[in-house]
Design a protein around this motif. Structure first.
Motif, PDB file in Angstrom:
ATOM      1  N   VAL A 197       0.847  -1.200   0.000  1.00 54.44           N
ATOM      2  CA  VAL A 197       0.000   0.000   0.000  1.00 54.44           C
ATOM      3  C   VAL A 197       0.881   1.249   0.000  1.00 54.44           C
ATOM      4  CG1 VAL A 197      -1.670   1.351   1.323  1.00 54.44           C
ATOM      5  CG2 VAL A 197      -1.977  -1.115   1.097  1.00 54.44           C
ATOM      6  N   ASN A 198       1.955   1.224   0.769  1.00 53.54           N
ATOM      7  CA  ASN A 198       2.859   2.376   0.791  1.00 53.54           C
ATOM      8  C   ASN A 198       3.527   2.587  -0.559  1.00 53.54           C
ATOM      9  OD1 ASN A 198       2.275   2.966   3.443  1.00 53.54           O
ATOM     10  ND2 ASN A 198       4.021   1.849   4.273  1.00 53.54           N
ATOM     11  N   ARG A 199       3.828   1.481  -1.251  1.00 49.08           N
ATOM     12  CA  ARG A 199       4.409   1.602  -2.587  1.00 49.08           C
ATOM     13  C   ARG A 199       3.398   2.217  -3.547  1.00 49.08           C
ATOM     14  NH1 ARG A 199       5.356  -3.621  -3.987  1.00 49.08           N
ATOM     15  NH2 ARG A 199       7.263  -3.713  -2.780  1.00 49.08           N
ATOM     16  N   LEU A 200       2.134   1.816  -3.403  1.00 46.52           N
ATOM     17  CA  LEU A 200       1.073   2.403  -4.232  1.00 46.52           C
ATOM     18  C   LEU A 200       0.955   3.896  -3.962  1.00 46.52           C
ATOM     19  CD1 LEU A 200      -1.447   2.392  -6.059  1.00 46.52           C
ATOM     20  CD2 LEU A 200      -2.775   1.625  -4.078  1.00 46.52           C
ATOM     21  N   ARG A 201       0.963   4.271  -2.699  1.00 47.75           N
ATOM     22  CA  ARG A 201       0.869   5.697  -2.355  1.00 47.75           C
ATOM     23  C   ARG A 201       2.026   6.488  -2.977  1.00 47.75           C
ATOM     24  NH1 ARG A 201      -0.540   4.294   3.676  1.00 47.75           N
ATOM     25  NH2 ARG A 201      -2.787   4.713   3.773  1.00 47.75           N
ATOM     26  N   LYS A 202       3.225   5.902  -2.942  1.00 44.88           N
ATOM     27  CA  LYS A 202       4.385   6.601  -3.507  1.00 44.88           C
ATOM     28  C   LYS A 202       4.214   6.805  -5.006  1.00 44.88           C
ATOM     29  CE  LYS A 202       9.436   6.524  -3.550  1.00 44.88           C
ATOM     30  NZ  LYS A 202      10.663   5.796  -3.112  1.00 44.88           N
ATOM     31  N   LYS A 203       3.618   5.811  -5.688  1.00 46.17           N
ATOM     32  CA  LYS A 203       3.382   5.943  -7.127  1.00 46.17           C
ATOM     33  C   LYS A 203       2.343   7.040  -7.405  1.00 46.17           C
ATOM     34  CE  LYS A 203       5.666   2.255  -8.934  1.00 46.17           C
ATOM     35  NZ  LYS A 203       4.921   1.078  -9.407  1.00 46.17           N
ATOM     36  N   LEU A 204       1.379   7.185  -6.482  1.00 43.95           N
ATOM     37  CA  LEU A 204       0.313   8.165  -6.681  1.00 43.95           C
ATOM     38  C   LEU A 204       0.704   9.574  -6.241  1.00 43.95           C
ATOM     39  CD1 LEU A 204      -2.770   6.094  -5.424  1.00 43.95           C
ATOM     40  CD2 LEU A 204      -2.080   6.509  -7.801  1.00 43.95           C
ATOM     41  N   GLU A 205       1.821   9.689  -5.536  1.00 51.17           N
ATOM     42  CA  GLU A 205       2.231  10.988  -4.978  1.00 51.17           C
ATOM     43  C   GLU A 205       2.410  12.069  -6.038  1.00 51.17           C
ATOM     44  OE1 GLU A 205       5.640  12.797  -1.946  1.00 51.17           O
ATOM     45  OE2 GLU A 205       5.515  10.646  -2.347  1.00 51.17           O
ATOM     46  N   PRO A 206       3.069  11.799  -7.186  1.00 48.99           N
ATOM     47  CA  PRO A 206       3.208  12.850  -8.201  1.00 48.99           C
ATOM     48  C   PRO A 206       1.873  13.333  -8.758  1.00 48.99           C
ATOM     49  CG  PRO A 206       4.770  11.078  -8.599  1.00 48.99           C
ATOM     50  CD  PRO A 206       3.811  10.585  -7.565  1.00 48.99           C
ATOM     51  N   LEU A 207       0.815  12.528  -8.589  1.00 46.69           N
ATOM     52  CA  LEU A 207      -0.513  12.910  -9.078  1.00 46.69           C
ATOM     53  C   LEU A 207      -1.334  13.617  -8.009  1.00 46.69           C
ATOM     54  CD1 LEU A 207      -1.494   9.615 -10.968  1.00 46.69           C
ATOM     55  CD2 LEU A 207      -0.020  11.488 -11.729  1.00 46.69           C
ATOM     56  N   GLY A 208      -0.756  13.740  -6.813  1.00 50.02           N
ATOM     57  CA  GLY A 208      -1.468  14.389  -5.716  1.00 50.02           C
ATOM     58  C   GLY A 208      -2.571  13.542  -5.124  1.00 50.02           C
ATOM     59  N   LEU A 209      -2.461  12.209  -5.256  1.00 51.91           N
ATOM     60  CA  LEU A 209      -3.538  11.321  -4.815  1.00 51.91           C
ATOM     61  C   LEU A 209      -3.172  10.468  -3.605  1.00 51.91           C
ATOM     62  CD1 LEU A 209      -4.683  10.038  -8.340  1.00 51.91           C
ATOM     63  CD2 LEU A 209      -5.889  11.694  -6.891  1.00 51.91           C
ATOM     64  N   GLU A 210      -1.922  10.549  -3.173  1.00 53.90           N
ATOM     65  CA  GLU A 210      -1.462   9.609  -2.142  1.00 53.90           C
ATOM     66  C   GLU A 210      -2.227   9.736  -0.827  1.00 53.90           C
ATOM     67  OE1 GLU A 210       0.705  13.376  -1.272  1.00 53.90           O
ATOM     68  OE2 GLU A 210       0.113  12.281  -3.079  1.00 53.90           O
ATOM     69  N   ALA A 211      -2.659  10.945  -0.488  1.00 56.60           N
ATOM     70  CA  ALA A 211      -3.321  11.153   0.806  1.00 56.60           C
ATOM     71  C   ALA A 211      -4.738  10.601   0.840  1.00 56.60           C
ATOM     72  CB  ALA A 211      -3.347  12.644   1.148  1.00 56.60           C
ATOM     73  N   PHE A 212      -5.268  10.233  -0.334  1.00 53.20           N
ATOM     74  CA  PHE A 212      -6.659   9.785  -0.395  1.00 53.20           C
ATOM     75  C   PHE A 212      -6.802   8.268  -0.292  1.00 53.20           C
ATOM     76  CE2 PHE A 212      -6.395  13.793  -2.922  1.00 53.20           C
ATOM     77  CZ  PHE A 212      -6.905  14.605  -1.918  1.00 53.20           C
ATOM     78  N   ILE A 213      -5.673   7.575  -0.076  1.00 55.01           N
ATOM     79  CA  ILE A 213      -5.707   6.181   0.335  1.00 55.01           C
ATOM     80  C   ILE A 213      -5.460   6.215   1.843  1.00 55.01           C
ATOM     81  CG2 ILE A 213      -4.669   3.886   0.143  1.00 55.01           C
ATOM     82  CD1 ILE A 213      -6.006   4.711  -2.397  1.00 55.01           C
ATOM     83  N   GLU A 214      -6.507   6.140   2.611  1.00 50.64           N
ATOM     84  CA  GLU A 214      -6.417   6.344   4.053  1.00 50.64           C
ATOM     85  C   GLU A 214      -6.269   5.022   4.808  1.00 50.64           C
ATOM     86  OE1 GLU A 214      -9.726   8.602   5.444  1.00 50.64           O
ATOM     87  OE2 GLU A 214      -9.251  10.370   4.220  1.00 50.64           O
ATOM     88  N   THR A 215      -5.426   5.070   5.851  1.00 48.49           N
ATOM     89  CA  THR A 215      -5.282   3.930   6.745  1.00 48.49           C
ATOM     90  C   THR A 215      -6.257   4.066   7.900  1.00 48.49           C
ATOM     91  OG1 THR A 215      -2.917   3.709   6.234  1.00 48.49           O
ATOM     92  CG2 THR A 215      -3.695   2.676   8.276  1.00 48.49           C
TER      93      THR A 215
END
Length: 229
Positions: A197-215
């Motif tokens: 999940v953290n790897r997915l968030r890192k991939k989404l970070e340049p798109l500004g979407l990482e914070a919307f996968i909430e734990t």
């Protein structure tokens, strides 16, 4: 016909596996130079990789990292070592499955079939686009695109996003996600899901979407949505 690259330095075992897989109409390719795995992989363009951990020059973990930096191809590890940490490491690196030696060939074939079915049937059935927070999710290409750029995901990263987006604004239980992602869920540590999940968030970070996968502590994860502007 699916192409399988078998990265195994035991010539006898390689021959046995190739013969068995050929009986199931798979094209099996080996490695001629264990120092140039990426080059041979690029030339063959296999649909799936089966790789031993203990290899000449560099181990299977090294080559998994290299392959994952260039491709989303499904990877199944083989290992003669009886260390749970090997399975954990392989999953954290983005492998799709893990088989401990010695093994029955029927088990190997079943896992290969299951992985190919999960990866490629999933892709052909999910040809439509989904949207999430203004981003287009294209399942066939494993991409997420918005006006800030594009992210290329691995199969497992896309599966995680798929599970969450299809149930957006609802908590998805961690155990349920693990069972959906890995056949050997009883041997996969809870931390392995966290790493993915953290790897997915890192991939989404340049798109500004990482914070919307909430734990959701003690529960699972949730993809949040917002009304389109």
């Amino acid at each position: 016909m699916f192409k399988i690259m078998l990265i195994e330095d035991d010539i006898t075992l390689f021959g046995e596996i190739r013969e068995r897989l050929s009986q199931w109409s798979y094209e099996v390719y080996g490695i001629t130079n264990f120092g140039k795995v990426l080059q041979e992989f690029t030339e063959v363009k296999p649909d799936l990789v089966v790789i031993d951990i203990q290899l000449p020059q560099f181990d299977g973990f090294h080559w998994c990292r290299i392959l994952r930096a260039h491709s989303n191809v499904p990877i199944i590890f083989l290992s003669s070592r009886d260390h749970p940490s090997d399975m954990v490491m392989s999953m954290q690196l983005g492998a799709d499955d893990f088989i401990q030696k010695p093994f029955h060939f029927e088990v190997l074939i079943a896992k290969i079939q299951a992985t190919l079915r999960r990866v490629y049937n999933y892709s052909t059935e999910r040809t439509e686009l989904k949207t999430w927070r203004g981003a287009a999710i294209e399942f066939v290409k494993n991409t997420v695109t918005n006006n800030q750029g594009a992210a290329l995901l691995t199969k497992n990263e896309m599966l995680i996003l798929k599970i969450l987006v299809e149930r957006k604004d609802r908590i998805v239980d961690r155990e349920e996600m693990i069972k959906s992602l890995w056949d050997n869920e009883h041997f996969v540590s809870d931390n392995t899901l966290t790493v993915n999940v953290n790897r997915l968030r890192k991939k989404l970070e340049p798109l500004g979407l990482e914070a919307f996968i909430e734990t959701k502590v003690g529960q699972g994860y949730m993809a949040t949505e917002e009304a389109a502007e």
